[in-house]
Design a protein around this motif. Structure first.
Motif, mmCIF file in Angstrom:
data_model
loop_
_atom_site.group_PDB
_atom_site.id
_atom_site.type_symbol
_atom_site.label_atom_id
_atom_site.label_comp_id
_atom_site.label_asym_id
_atom_site.label_seq_id
_atom_site.Cartn_x
_atom_site.Cartn_y
_atom_site.Cartn_z
ATOM 1 N N GLN A 71 29.691 43.733 86.676
ATOM 2 C CA GLN A 71 29.986 42.803 85.596
ATOM 3 C C GLN A 71 31.075 43.322 84.658
ATOM 4 N N TYR A 72 31.414 44.576 84.741
ATOM 5 C CA TYR A 72 32.371 45.167 83.817
ATOM 6 C C TYR A 72 33.797 44.805 84.222
ATOM 7 N N ASP A 73 34.528 44.298 83.256
ATOM 8 C CA ASP A 73 35.936 43.968 83.435
ATOM 9 C C ASP A 73 36.721 44.891 82.517
ATOM 10 N N ARG A 75 39.721 44.999 81.542
ATOM 11 C CA ARG A 75 40.590 44.312 80.576
ATOM 12 C C ARG A 75 39.784 43.801 79.384
ATOM 13 N N ARG A 76 38.599 43.254 79.639
ATOM 14 C CA ARG A 76 37.771 42.739 78.546
ATOM 15 C C ARG A 76 37.280 43.887 77.673
ATOM 16 N N ILE A 77 36.886 44.993 78.281
ATOM 17 C CA ILE A 77 36.383 46.137 77.522
ATOM 18 C C ILE A 77 37.466 46.689 76.606
ATOM 19 N N ARG A 79 40.179 45.087 75.536
ATOM 20 C CA ARG A 79 40.495 44.075 74.526
ATOM 21 C C ARG A 79 39.471 44.099 73.398
ATOM 22 N N GLU A 80 38.197 44.174 73.740
ATOM 23 C CA GLU A 80 37.158 44.221 72.712
ATOM 24 C C GLU A 80 37.231 45.503 71.900
ATOM 25 N N ASP A 84 37.950 44.496 68.118
ATOM 26 C CA ASP A 84 36.729 44.439 67.321
ATOM 27 C C ASP A 84 36.637 45.554 66.297
#
Length: 123
Positions: A71-73, A75-77, A79-80, A84
């Motif tokens: 489930q780990y992406d 790019r998303r990690i 970006r967050e 954040d």
């Protein structure tokens, strides 16, 4: 589906096995397969029970879907992590030019005649 095998393929494999093994030995092989399946099911059940007993009560509270590495992406990690945690005050308006601090410390200034430090072990 069972590991990509459809019912038709399993029936075909069973039919071929019946012809190869023959009608005399087929009941014995079917009984051995049933015994093996029961033992495997009991082994998995015992292993699951033993893991739960050894891991304690906290083990049942674990949400395994959140720990799935698929489930780990990245790019998303990233970006967050970048968006954040940024404090609001650190974001400057577009009209101000932000100069980042130097990555390396500034070297000490020397006056004329000073001897810079020398490390004998560094060479």
């Amino acid at each position: 589906m069972f590991f990509g095998l459809t019912i038709e393929k399993l029936l075909l494999i069973g039919l071929i096995a019946a012809f190869v093994i023959g009608p005399e030995r087929l009941p014995r092989y079917a009984e051995n397969l049933a015994t093996f399946t029961k033992r495997a099911r009991d082994w998995v059940s015992n292993a699951r029970t033993r893991v739960k007993d050894e891991m304690g009560d906290d083990f049942s509270d674990v949400d395994w879907k959140t720990l799935d590495p698929r489930q780990y992406d990245p790019r998303r990690i990233i970006r967050e992590a970048l968006l954040d945690d940024a404090p609001v005050a650190a974001i400057a308006p577009a009209s101000q030019k932000v100069v980042p601090p130097p990555l390396t410390p500034t070297p000490p200034s020397f006056r004329a005649g000073d001897v810079p430090p020398y490390d004998n072990e560094a060479t």
